[in-house]
Motif scaffolding. Structure first.
Motif, PDB file in Angstrom:
ATOM      1  N   GLY A 250      20.037 -17.291  41.790  1.00  0.00           N
ATOM      2  CA  GLY A 250      20.152 -16.161  42.678  1.00  0.00           C
ATOM      3  C   GLY A 250      19.032 -14.940  42.305  1.00  0.00           C
ATOM      4  N   ASP A 251      19.248 -14.766  40.746  1.00  0.00           N
ATOM      5  CA  ASP A 251      18.097 -13.927  40.270  1.00  0.00           C
ATOM      6  C   ASP A 251      16.725 -14.066  40.656  1.00  0.00           C
ATOM      7  OD1 ASP A 251      20.279 -12.393  38.882  1.00  0.00           O
ATOM      8  OD2 ASP A 251      19.772 -13.609  36.907  1.00  0.00           O
ATOM      9  N   ARG A 252      16.143 -15.331  40.553  1.00  0.00           N
ATOM     10  CA  ARG A 252      14.750 -15.557  40.875  1.00  0.00           C
ATOM     11  C   ARG A 252      14.699 -15.525  42.553  1.00  0.00           C
ATOM     12  NH1 ARG A 252      12.756 -20.155  36.649  1.00  0.00           N
ATOM     13  NH2 ARG A 252      11.200 -19.702  37.537  1.00  0.00           N
ATOM     14  N   LEU A 253      15.594 -16.091  43.366  1.00  0.00           N
ATOM     15  CA  LEU A 253      15.802 -16.034  44.784  1.00  0.00           C
ATOM     16  C   LEU A 253      15.418 -14.434  45.060  1.00  0.00           C
ATOM     17  CD1 LEU A 253      15.430 -17.638  47.328  1.00  0.00           C
ATOM     18  CD2 LEU A 253      17.771 -17.411  47.299  1.00  0.00           C
ATOM     19  N   LEU A 254      16.331 -13.527  44.542  1.00  0.00           N
ATOM     20  CA  LEU A 254      16.080 -12.262  45.059  1.00  0.00           C
ATOM     21  C   LEU A 254      14.934 -11.652  44.758  1.00  0.00           C
ATOM     22  CD1 LEU A 254      20.012 -10.876  44.357  1.00  0.00           C
ATOM     23  CD2 LEU A 254      18.526 -11.442  46.647  1.00  0.00           C
TER      24      LEU A 254
ATOM     25  N   VAL B  79      11.837 -18.528  33.002  1.00  0.00           N
ATOM     26  CA  VAL B  79      12.132 -17.093  33.137  1.00  0.00           C
ATOM     27  C   VAL B  79      13.678 -16.602  32.628  1.00  0.00           C
ATOM     28  CG1 VAL B  79      12.304 -15.255  35.312  1.00  0.00           C
ATOM     29  CG2 VAL B  79      10.758 -17.229  35.072  1.00  0.00           C
ATOM     30  N   VAL B  80      13.737 -15.610  31.740  1.00  0.00           N
ATOM     31  CA  VAL B  80      15.032 -15.034  31.349  1.00  0.00           C
ATOM     32  C   VAL B  80      15.326 -13.634  31.992  1.00  0.00           C
ATOM     33  CG1 VAL B  80      14.551 -16.390  29.282  1.00  0.00           C
ATOM     34  CG2 VAL B  80      13.899 -14.027  29.372  1.00  0.00           C
ATOM     35  N   TYR B  81      16.565 -13.408  31.768  1.00  0.00           N
ATOM     36  CA  TYR B  81      17.231 -12.149  32.077  1.00  0.00           C
ATOM     37  C   TYR B  81      16.882 -11.100  30.876  1.00  0.00           C
ATOM     38  CZ  TYR B  81      20.665  -8.270  33.087  1.00  0.00           C
ATOM     39  OH  TYR B  81      21.216  -7.171  33.474  1.00  0.00           O
ATOM     40  N   VAL B  82      16.452 -10.100  31.051  1.00  0.00           N
ATOM     41  CA  VAL B  82      15.974  -9.137  30.003  1.00  0.00           C
ATOM     42  C   VAL B  82      16.530  -7.711  30.350  1.00  0.00           C
ATOM     43  CG1 VAL B  82      13.685  -9.780  29.565  1.00  0.00           C
ATOM     44  CG2 VAL B  82      13.932  -8.367  31.287  1.00  0.00           C
ATOM     45  N   GLY B  83      17.661  -7.681  30.827  1.00  0.00           N
ATOM     46  CA  GLY B  83      18.769  -6.376  30.836  1.00  0.00           C
ATOM     47  C   GLY B  83      19.502  -6.112  29.765  1.00  0.00           C
TER      48      GLY B  83
ATOM     49  N   LEU C 259      10.442 -26.479  46.746  1.00  0.00           N
ATOM     50  CA  LEU C 259      10.393 -27.270  45.665  1.00  0.00           C
ATOM     51  C   LEU C 259      10.861 -26.586  44.421  1.00  0.00           C
ATOM     52  CD1 LEU C 259       9.367 -29.969  44.399  1.00  0.00           C
ATOM     53  CD2 LEU C 259       7.219 -29.092  44.468  1.00  0.00           C
ATOM     54  N   ALA C 260      10.454 -25.322  44.181  1.00  0.00           N
ATOM     55  CA  ALA C 260      10.783 -24.532  42.833  1.00  0.00           C
ATOM     56  C   ALA C 260      12.224 -24.493  42.755  1.00  0.00           C
ATOM     57  CB  ALA C 260      10.013 -23.230  43.127  1.00  0.00           C
ATOM     58  N   LEU C 261      12.955 -24.031  43.792  1.00  0.00           N
ATOM     59  CA  LEU C 261      14.398 -23.884  43.808  1.00  0.00           C
ATOM     60  C   LEU C 261      15.084 -25.349  43.308  1.00  0.00           C
ATOM     61  CD1 LEU C 261      15.398 -21.813  46.850  1.00  0.00           C
ATOM     62  CD2 LEU C 261      15.526 -21.122  44.576  1.00  0.00           C
ATOM     63  N   PHE C 262      14.595 -26.567  43.921  1.00  0.00           N
ATOM     64  CA  PHE C 262      15.075 -27.743  43.574  1.00  0.00           C
ATOM     65  C   PHE C 262      15.038 -28.029  42.013  1.00  0.00           C
ATOM     66  CE2 PHE C 262      14.501 -32.396  43.334  1.00  0.00           C
ATOM     67  CZ  PHE C 262      15.842 -32.856  43.536  1.00  0.00           C
ATOM     68  N   THR C 263      13.801 -27.813  41.790  1.00  0.00           N
ATOM     69  CA  THR C 263      13.234 -28.283  40.316  1.00  0.00           C
ATOM     70  C   THR C 263      13.990 -27.292  39.250  1.00  0.00           C
ATOM     71  OG1 THR C 263      11.024 -28.486  41.222  1.00  0.00           O
ATOM     72  CG2 THR C 263      11.486 -28.537  38.675  1.00  0.00           C
ATOM     73  N   ILE C 264      14.369 -26.096  39.440  1.00  0.00           N
ATOM     74  CA  ILE C 264      14.986 -25.094  38.668  1.00  0.00           C
ATOM     75  C   ILE C 264      16.489 -25.618  38.769  1.00  0.00           C
ATOM     76  CG2 ILE C 264      15.998 -22.854  38.448  1.00  0.00           C
ATOM     77  CD1 ILE C 264      13.334 -22.118  39.710  1.00  0.00           C
TER      78      ILE C 264
END
Length: 242
Positions: free
Chosen positions: A22-26, A150-154, A127-132
């Protein structure tokens, strides 16, 4: 919540929370809005030029190519100059990091971008969503090729663990003054070490080391550099307080 543990060359283990789908999609959708806004702005400028000077931006091939390049290179330029973030990633508080704990290089970003042209531009991100989704480290193909994720940095995203002393290691603390430090002091030192791993800012590490030396009433430290000194202070604090 998925996490990834990274051991740096300084033998420090960093635990990150992986960015969710969800983070990456948004973040991706926000970046699409940025690009759309860019072309809307160009269209407005083109309209004004046409009405005022009876000319258009697209009259010159070179100008057209130059105006399209920011869209074509958007992901690469953002990640290189914004330390692993695009505008969308910045809003979602996520960032590209290397899975081996080293600083991300231009080559890493380049691999991500080249495969991203296929995964994100040509295939619309499917393809990216499927691979992730099927992987265990939050990686699309570009990440796998580049050795990144990709990581969360909050706030509260990262845990930093110092290596535990081995049974044969001398258990006597090198800096007994470390017992004076509070949990807040130790948390701040860990933040300094993490910031150094992320951006290589030695000045902050050296400033923190000098401040500790002054607080301890010492003129110098025994370690080879300020980073190792701060690590030793944390180790000694853990031995004396916990």
């Amino acid at each position: 919540m998925q996490v990834i543990r990274v051991r740096t060359s300084q033998n420090v283990t960093i635990e990150y929370r992986l960015a969710s789908l969800g983070d990456r999609l948004l973040a991706y959708l926000f970046d699409v809005l940025v690009i759309i806004s860019y072309f809307i702005l160009l269209s407005g400028i083109n309209y004004m030029l046409d009405k005022t000077f009876n000319t258009e931006l697209w009259d010159s091939t070179w100008i057209t190519v130059g105006l399209i390049m920011p869209w074509f290179l958007y992901d690469l330029l953002c990640e290189v100059f914004m330390e692993g973030q695009s505008f969308g990633k910045k809003v979602m508080k996520i960032r590209v990091v290397r899975t081996d704990g080293e600083a991300v290089t231009l080559g890493n970003y380049l691999f991500r971008w080249l495969l991203g042209l296929v995964e994100l531009r040509m295939m619309g991100g499917l393809l990216a969503l499927f691979t992730i989704a099927i992987g265990g480290k939050g990686q699309r193909l570009g990440d796998m090729a580049a050795g990144t994720t990709v990581v969360y940095v909050g706030e509260g995203n990262m845990k930093l663990a110092m290596p535990a002393p081995s049974p044969t290691e001398d258990v006597l603390p090198q800096y007994p003054q470390a017992a004076q430090l509070t949990d807040a002091d130790i948390a701040l030192i860990k933040d300094v070490l993490y910031a150094f791993r992320r951006n290589g800012n030695r000045a902050v590490v050296e400033a923190a080391a000098n401040k500790l030396l002054e607080r301890f009433g010492l003129n110098s430290f025994n370690e080879t550099n300020a980073f190792e000194f701060l690590k030793q202070v944390i180790t000694d604090h853990n031995r004396l307080v916990k």
